[in-house]
Design an enzyme around this catalytic site. Structure first.
Site, PDB file in Angstrom:
ATOM      1  N   PRO A  95       0.767  -4.308  -4.080  1.00  6.05           N
ATOM      2  CA  PRO A  95       1.708  -5.719  -4.008  1.00  6.05           C
ATOM      3  C   PRO A  95       2.826  -5.004  -4.591  1.00  6.05           C
ATOM      4  O   PRO A  95       3.171  -4.411  -5.567  1.00  6.05           O
ATOM      5  CB  PRO A  95       0.897  -6.158  -6.171  1.00  6.05           C
ATOM      6  CG  PRO A  95      -0.864  -6.167  -5.351  1.00  6.05           C
ATOM      7  CD  PRO A  95      -0.826  -4.657  -5.352  1.00  6.05           C
ATOM      8  N   GLY A  99       5.116  -2.764 -11.078  1.00  4.52           N
ATOM      9  CA  GLY A  99       4.272  -1.995 -11.522  1.00  4.52           C
ATOM     10  C   GLY A  99       3.411  -1.300 -10.960  1.00  4.52           C
ATOM     11  O   GLY A  99       3.146  -0.050 -11.783  1.00  4.52           O
ATOM     12  N   LEU A 100       2.752  -0.981  -9.370  1.00  5.60           N
ATOM     13  CA  LEU A 100       2.525  -0.054  -8.202  1.00  5.60           C
ATOM     14  C   LEU A 100       2.421   0.944  -8.271  1.00  5.60           C
ATOM     15  O   LEU A 100       1.901   1.301  -7.304  1.00  5.60           O
ATOM     16  CB  LEU A 100       0.784  -1.120  -8.247  1.00  5.60           C
ATOM     17  CG  LEU A 100       0.548  -2.153  -9.240  1.00  5.60           C
ATOM     18  CD1 LEU A 100      -0.544  -2.777  -8.576  1.00  5.60           C
ATOM     19  CD2 LEU A 100      -1.001  -1.011 -10.026  1.00  5.60           C
ATOM     20  N   GLY A 101       3.713   1.083  -8.467  1.00  8.00           N
ATOM     21  CA  GLY A 101       4.876   2.005  -7.275  1.00  8.00           C
ATOM     22  C   GLY A 101       4.489   2.183  -6.128  1.00  8.00           C
ATOM     23  O   GLY A 101       4.349   2.833  -4.863  1.00  8.00           O
ATOM     24  N   SER A 102       4.828   0.779  -5.676  1.00  8.32           N
ATOM     25  CA  SER A 102       4.343   0.440  -4.427  1.00  8.32           C
ATOM     26  C   SER A 102       5.808   1.303  -3.001  1.00  8.32           C
ATOM     27  O   SER A 102       5.340   1.939  -2.350  1.00  8.32           O
ATOM     28  CB  SER A 102       5.087  -1.272  -3.521  1.00  8.32           C
ATOM     29  OG  SER A 102       5.906  -1.763  -3.797  1.00  8.32           O
ATOM     30  N   ALA A 104       7.767   3.850  -3.833  1.00 10.53           N
ATOM     31  CA  ALA A 104       7.284   5.361  -4.064  1.00 10.53           C
ATOM     32  C   ALA A 104       6.422   5.406  -2.641  1.00 10.53           C
ATOM     33  O   ALA A 104       6.132   7.034  -2.406  1.00 10.53           O
ATOM     34  CB  ALA A 104       7.485   6.192  -5.664  1.00 10.53           C
ATOM     35  N   ALA A 105       5.430   4.619  -3.365  1.00 10.31           N
ATOM     36  CA  ALA A 105       4.195   4.756  -2.458  1.00 10.31           C
ATOM     37  C   ALA A 105       4.235   5.053  -0.645  1.00 10.31           C
ATOM     38  O   ALA A 105       3.889   5.967  -0.345  1.00 10.31           O
ATOM     39  CB  ALA A 105       3.037   4.070  -2.462  1.00 10.31           C
ATOM     40  N   ASP A 146       6.370   8.385 -10.789  1.00  7.11           N
ATOM     41  CA  ASP A 146       5.880   7.508  -9.568  1.00  7.11           C
ATOM     42  C   ASP A 146       6.147   8.597  -9.182  1.00  7.11           C
ATOM     43  O   ASP A 146       4.953   8.354  -8.641  1.00  7.11           O
ATOM     44  CB  ASP A 146       6.453   5.960  -9.552  1.00  7.11           C
ATOM     45  CG  ASP A 146       6.990   4.880 -10.497  1.00  7.11           C
ATOM     46  OD1 ASP A 146       6.266   5.100 -11.694  1.00  7.11           O
ATOM     47  OD2 ASP A 146       7.073   3.743  -9.526  1.00  7.11           O
TER      48      ASP A 146
END
Ligand code: PMV
Length: 307
Positions: A95, A99-102, A104-105, A146
Site C-alpha cells: 500500500p 508507512g510500509l516503505g513502498s 524504497a521497495a 527503510d
C-alpha cells in the site's frame, strides 16, 4: 526476461525517539512486495509503471522521478554507457503512503533487476546506498532505516547517524499489521513531538529514554530467541507513544482489541495518529486477533513472519 522483488517494512520499536538519537528496530514485511521485470526492447529504455498509470522513456523523464533516478544511478555505477534498449516494468502490492516503505521497495526491486541485467554483483550494502539516494529525492532527509531493512531483507537495529546493523532472530515470530485506514502524515506527528519537546524537554527526554531502552531490550530478546518477550515490550512502547501524543482513538482501539483477542502485545507503528499498528501473534492467536482487528474497523490486516 529478468525479475527481482523487494519486501515492505514496518517499524517494530522506537519510532519518534529515533529522531532524538535513541535506537529503533525495523523488520521486513515479506507478504507484500514490489516487483521489477526487465525485457529486451527495440527502441530506447522505457519505464512502465502500470500502478501509477505511467509509461515513459528514460530520456524524457522528469528530473525528480525516483524510478528514473534509480535507473540512472545504476547506469552510472555500471560505467555510464548508454543502456541497451529495454522495458523496465514496475509493480507493487505494498500500500502506498501507509508507512510500509513502498517507495524504497520499488527502488530496491529496480536496482536489483538492473544489477542482474548488467552483471554488477552489487552487495546488499551497495543496493541500500543506491536506494538511499532515491529516498532523498522523495523524502528530503530520510533516516536511512527503510532502504536498509528492505535491501538487507532482514530486521535492522538503527541509530541515527550510525551504520545500521542487520540483526538475526534466533527464532522466527509472527506479526499482524492492522491498517486504521486513516492517512498518516508522519511530518505532522514529528512536528508535534518537536513542539512538545521544546515545551518540556525533560519530560520528553525521559519518554525517549524509556522507548530507547525498550528497543535495546527487544533486540536482545530477538537475538536470544525469546520473541514472546516482545509482546509486553510492544504494549509498553505503545503506552509511551500515547504519552507522546501520537496515538489516536482508532489506534488505541485496534491495540486494545488485539490484546483482548489473545495477541502477546500490540503497538502503533510509524508516525502514528493513523497508519498501521502491529500485534504479536502465534499460530493459535492469529485467526482470532485478525478477526478482532477487522471487527474493530481495520481496513486491511497483513500477516507477516519475521525470520
Ligand atoms: O511512518 P514511517 O514508517 O515513515 O515512520 C516514521 C518514523 C518516525 O520515527 C516517526 C520518523 C522518522 O523519521 O524516523
Amino acid at each position: 526476461m529478468l525479475a527481482a522483488t523487494a519486501p515492505g517494512k514496518a517499524i517494530l520499536f522506537g519510532e519518534h525517539a529515533v529522531v532524538y538519537g535513541r535506537p529503533a528496530l525495523a523488520v521486513p514485511v515479506t507478504q507484500v512486495q514490489a516487483t521489477a521485470t526487465l525485457a529486451p526492447g527495440s527502441n530506447g529504455f522505457w519505464i512502465d509503471a502500470p500502478d501509477l498509470g505511467r509509461r515513459y522513456q528514460l530520456d524524457t523523464s522528469d528530473p525528480g522521478d525516483p524510478l528514473a533516478a534509480a535507473v540512472a544511478l545504476v547506469a552510472e555505477r555500471a560505467g555510464g554507457q548508454p543502456l541497451p534498449p529495454a522495458v523496465l516494468r514496475v509493480t507493487s502490492t505494498i500500500p502506498i503512503a501507509s508507512g510500509l516503505g513502498s517507495g524504497a521497495a520499488v527502488a530496491t526491486a529496480v536496482v536489483r533487476v538492473l544489477d542482474a541485467w548488467l552483471h554488477l554483483g552489487l552487495e546488499p550494502a551497495d543496493i541500500s546506498a543506491l536506494v538511499f539516494e532515491t529516498e532523498k529525492l522523495l523524502h528530503g532527509t530520510p533516516s536511512g532505516i527503510d532502504n536498509t531493512v528492505i535491501a538487507f531483507g532482514q530486521p535492522v537495529h538503527f541509530i541515527k547517524g550510525h551504520p545500521p546493523e542487520p540483526i538475526h532472530p534466533a527464532r522466527p515470530f509472527q506479526l499482524l499489521i492492522g491498517d486504521t485506514g486513516r492517512p498518516s502524515p508522519t511530518k505532522v506527528t514529528v512536528g508535534d513531538v518537536r513542539a512538545a519537546f521544546e515545551r518540556d524537554p525533560e519530560r520528553l527526554s525521559r519518554l525517549f529514554d524509556e522507548i530507547g531502552a525498550i528497543a535495546a531490550g527487544a533486540r536482545r530478546e530477538i537475538e536470544s530467541g525469546q520473541p514472546e518477550a516482545l509482546g509486553p515490550l510492544m504494549t509498553q512502547n505503545h503506552a509511551l507513544l500515547r504519552e507522546l501524543g501520537v496515538s489516536s482513538v482508532e489506534l488505541d482501539a485496534l491495540v486494545d482489541r488485539a490484546c483482548a483477542a489473545g495477541a502477546g502485545g500490540a503497538k502503533l507503528s510509524g508516525g502514528g495518529r493513523g497508519g498501521n499498528m502491529l500485534a504479536l501473534v502465534d499460530d493459535d492467536s492469529m485467526g482470532p486477533v485478525k478477526g478482532a482487528l477487522l471487527a474493530a474497523g481495520a481496513l486491511r490486516v497483513i500477516a507477516t513472519r519475521v525470520e
